[in-house]
Each structure stands twice: as C-alpha cells, then as structure tokens.
Motif scaffolding. Structure first.
Motif, PDB file in Angstrom:
ATOM      1  N   PRO A  66       0.789  -1.234   0.000  1.00 35.66           N
ATOM      2  CA  PRO A  66       0.000   0.000   0.000  1.00 35.66           C
ATOM      3  C   PRO A  66       0.822   1.286   0.000  1.00 35.66           C
ATOM      4  N   ASN A  67       2.043   1.217   0.506  1.00 35.86           N
ATOM      5  CA  ASN A  67       2.866   2.418   0.611  1.00 35.86           C
ATOM      6  C   ASN A  67       3.994   2.459  -0.414  1.00 35.86           C
ATOM      7  N   GLN A  68       3.822   1.691  -1.485  1.00 38.61           N
ATOM      8  CA  GLN A  68       4.781   1.672  -2.585  1.00 38.61           C
ATOM      9  C   GLN A  68       4.199   2.419  -3.784  1.00 38.61           C
ATOM     10  N   ALA A  69       5.068   2.844  -4.672  1.00 39.78           N
ATOM     11  CA  ALA A  69       4.611   3.482  -5.915  1.00 39.78           C
ATOM     12  C   ALA A  69       3.805   2.471  -6.731  1.00 39.78           C
ATOM     13  N   ARG A  70       2.799   2.944  -7.426  1.00 44.16           N
ATOM     14  CA  ARG A  70       1.937   2.060  -8.214  1.00 44.16           C
ATOM     15  C   ARG A  70       2.408   1.911  -9.668  1.00 44.16           C
ATOM     16  N   THR A  71       3.642   2.284  -9.944  1.00 44.35           N
ATOM     17  CA  THR A  71       4.162   2.109 -11.297  1.00 44.35           C
ATOM     18  C   THR A  71       4.587   0.658 -11.474  1.00 44.35           C
ATOM     19  N   GLU A  72       4.388   0.161 -12.671  1.00 40.14           N
ATOM     20  CA  GLU A  72       4.777  -1.222 -12.962  1.00 40.14           C
ATOM     21  C   GLU A  72       6.257  -1.269 -13.319  1.00 40.14           C
ATOM     22  N   PRO A  73       6.970  -2.284 -12.911  1.00 37.22           N
ATOM     23  CA  PRO A  73       6.486  -3.376 -12.067  1.00 37.22           C
ATOM     24  C   PRO A  73       6.408  -2.946 -10.596  1.00 37.22           C
ATOM     25  N   THR A  74       5.421  -3.490  -9.897  1.00 34.62           N
ATOM     26  CA  THR A  74       5.276  -3.230  -8.465  1.00 34.62           C
ATOM     27  C   THR A  74       5.998  -4.329  -7.699  1.00 34.62           C
ATOM     28  N   VAL A  75       6.007  -4.203  -6.375  1.00 36.17           N
ATOM     29  CA  VAL A  75       6.620  -5.249  -5.550  1.00 36.17           C
ATOM     30  C   VAL A  75       5.850  -6.564  -5.665  1.00 36.17           C
ATOM     31  N   LEU A  76       4.606  -6.507  -6.142  1.00 35.29           N
ATOM     32  CA  LEU A  76       3.786  -7.724  -6.270  1.00 35.29           C
ATOM     33  C   LEU A  76       3.679  -8.249  -7.702  1.00 35.29           C
ATOM     34  N   THR A  77       4.316  -7.610  -8.652  1.00 45.03           N
ATOM     35  CA  THR A  77       4.150  -8.011 -10.049  1.00 45.03           C
ATOM     36  C   THR A  77       4.486  -9.483 -10.276  1.00 45.03           C
ATOM     37  N   ARG A  78       5.634  -9.939  -9.790  1.00 42.43           N
ATOM     38  CA  ARG A  78       6.035 -11.334 -10.015  1.00 42.43           C
ATOM     39  C   ARG A  78       5.095 -12.313  -9.308  1.00 42.43           C
ATOM     40  N   VAL A  79       4.687 -11.980  -8.096  1.00 45.48           N
ATOM     41  CA  VAL A  79       3.773 -12.849  -7.347  1.00 45.48           C
ATOM     42  C   VAL A  79       2.423 -12.907  -8.058  1.00 45.48           C
ATOM     43  N   ALA A  80       1.942 -11.762  -8.517  1.00 45.09           N
ATOM     44  CA  ALA A  80       0.653 -11.717  -9.220  1.00 45.09           C
ATOM     45  C   ALA A  80       0.720 -12.514 -10.512  1.00 45.09           C
ATOM     46  N   GLU A  81       1.793 -12.385 -11.246  1.00 47.24           N
ATOM     47  CA  GLU A  81       1.940 -13.133 -12.499  1.00 47.24           C
ATOM     48  C   GLU A  81       1.978 -14.638 -12.221  1.00 47.24           C
ATOM     49  N   ARG A  82       2.692 -15.035 -11.190  1.00 48.37           N
ATOM     50  CA  ARG A  82       2.790 -16.460 -10.836  1.00 48.37           C
ATOM     51  C   ARG A  82       1.420 -17.036 -10.462  1.00 48.37           C
ATOM     52  N   SER A  84      -1.509 -15.894 -11.536  1.00 48.63           N
ATOM     53  CA  SER A  84      -2.505 -15.585 -12.565  1.00 48.63           C
ATOM     54  C   SER A  84      -2.919 -16.832 -13.350  1.00 48.63           C
ATOM     55  N   ARG A  85      -3.902 -16.662 -14.200  1.00 51.21           N
ATOM     56  CA  ARG A  85      -4.379 -17.763 -15.053  1.00 51.21           C
ATOM     57  C   ARG A  85      -3.289 -18.254 -16.002  1.00 51.21           C
ATOM     58  N   ARG A  86      -2.253 -17.453 -16.207  1.00 55.07           N
ATOM     59  CA  ARG A  86      -1.167 -17.824 -17.104  1.00 55.07           C
ATOM     60  C   ARG A  86      -0.145 -18.751 -16.450  1.00 55.07           C
ATOM     61  N   ASP A  87      -0.268 -18.981 -15.136  1.00 58.60           N
ATOM     62  CA  ASP A  87       0.690 -19.850 -14.457  1.00 58.60           C
ATOM     63  C   ASP A  87      -0.039 -20.776 -13.474  1.00 58.60           C
ATOM     64  N   LEU A  88      -0.123 -20.420 -12.191  1.00 62.80           N
ATOM     65  CA  LEU A  88      -0.757 -21.307 -11.210  1.00 62.80           C
ATOM     66  C   LEU A  88      -2.280 -21.323 -11.298  1.00 62.80           C
TER      67      LEU A  88
END
Length: 136
Positions: A66-82, A84-88
């Motif tokens: 919540p206290n990070q910049a919202r520009t991509e990639p975010t601190v959660l980008t890799r976790v979200a991708e993992r 997502s429907r494209r992986d797990l």
C-alpha cells in the motif's frame, strides 16, 4: 504519520509477532484448507518447508504494497503473475478465504490481537489483494 502508515505499522508489528510464533504458517494452511477445501488439491505436490518461506515473503510484500509506488512493475508483479491464469491459475475467489484464514490465524498467534489490529491487517492487505485479483 498518515492513517495508512499507522495501520501498516500495526499490521507489520503483528506479523513480526506471528511469524516468530512456532507453527504460524502451518496453522494458517490448516485453517485455509478447512475454510477452503477446494484449495487443498492445488497444494498436493507442495514442499511445505519451501512454501512457508514463500508465504513469509508474500505476506511481507502484501504488507508493504500500500505504501509503494503504483508504477509497474510493483513489488507484487512477479507474485501476481505467478498466481494468474497464465501460471498457477489461482482464481480471484480464493483470496477471500485466504484473507479470512490469515486473520483467524493472526488472531490466535498474536497476543496483542484485537479490533484495531484486525482492521490494520484488513486495510493494509486490501490494496495488494485487489492488485493480485486484477492481474488474474
């Protein structure tokens, strides 16, 4: 200090207490599989020692998001991708039981847990969970 930063600090302090408690991650998964039996088969071949380390890291990322910049990639980008429907392929509907299981486990493992800490957890996790669901 803003309310958001105050709540995040409360949640992080609670997490530090919980993650130091023996069996916290095991208790979380027991609660999650009880609350959401459909999730159990997704973990059929999981090395839970490794999974607990990954979960420790993911909880930490959710708490700082919540206290990070919202520009991509975010601190959660890799976790979200993992996840997502494209992986797990973790459906967005599983995040609700995941959060409820976490809150229940925190309630049992954090001696200081009460309404303010519960609210801090929920408010702090909400943006990261919404991000993960949106990236599905």
């Amino acid at each position: 200090m803003t309310d958001s930063l105050r709540r995040a600090a409360l949640a992080k302090a609670s997490y530090a207490r919980c993650s130091a408690a023996p069996g916290f991650f095991e208790a979380f998964y027991r609660r999650f599989f009880t609350l959401c039996p459909a999730a159990r088969p997704m973990f059929a071949k999981t090395d839970f020692d490794r999974q607990h380390r990954l979960l420790r890291h993911a909880f930490g990322l959710l708490l700082i998001f919540p206290n990070q910049a919202r520009t991509e990639p975010t601190v959660l980008t890799r976790v979200a991708e993992r996840h997502s429907r494209r992986d797990l392929d973790i459906p967005p509907a599983l995040y609700g039981p995941f959060i409820e299981s976490l809150i229940a486990t925190v309630g049992r493992c954090d001696a200081e847990f009460g309404p303010a800490i519960e609210r801090a957890w929920r408010d702090t996790l909400a943006p990261g969970v919404a991000y993960m669901q949106a990236k599905y």
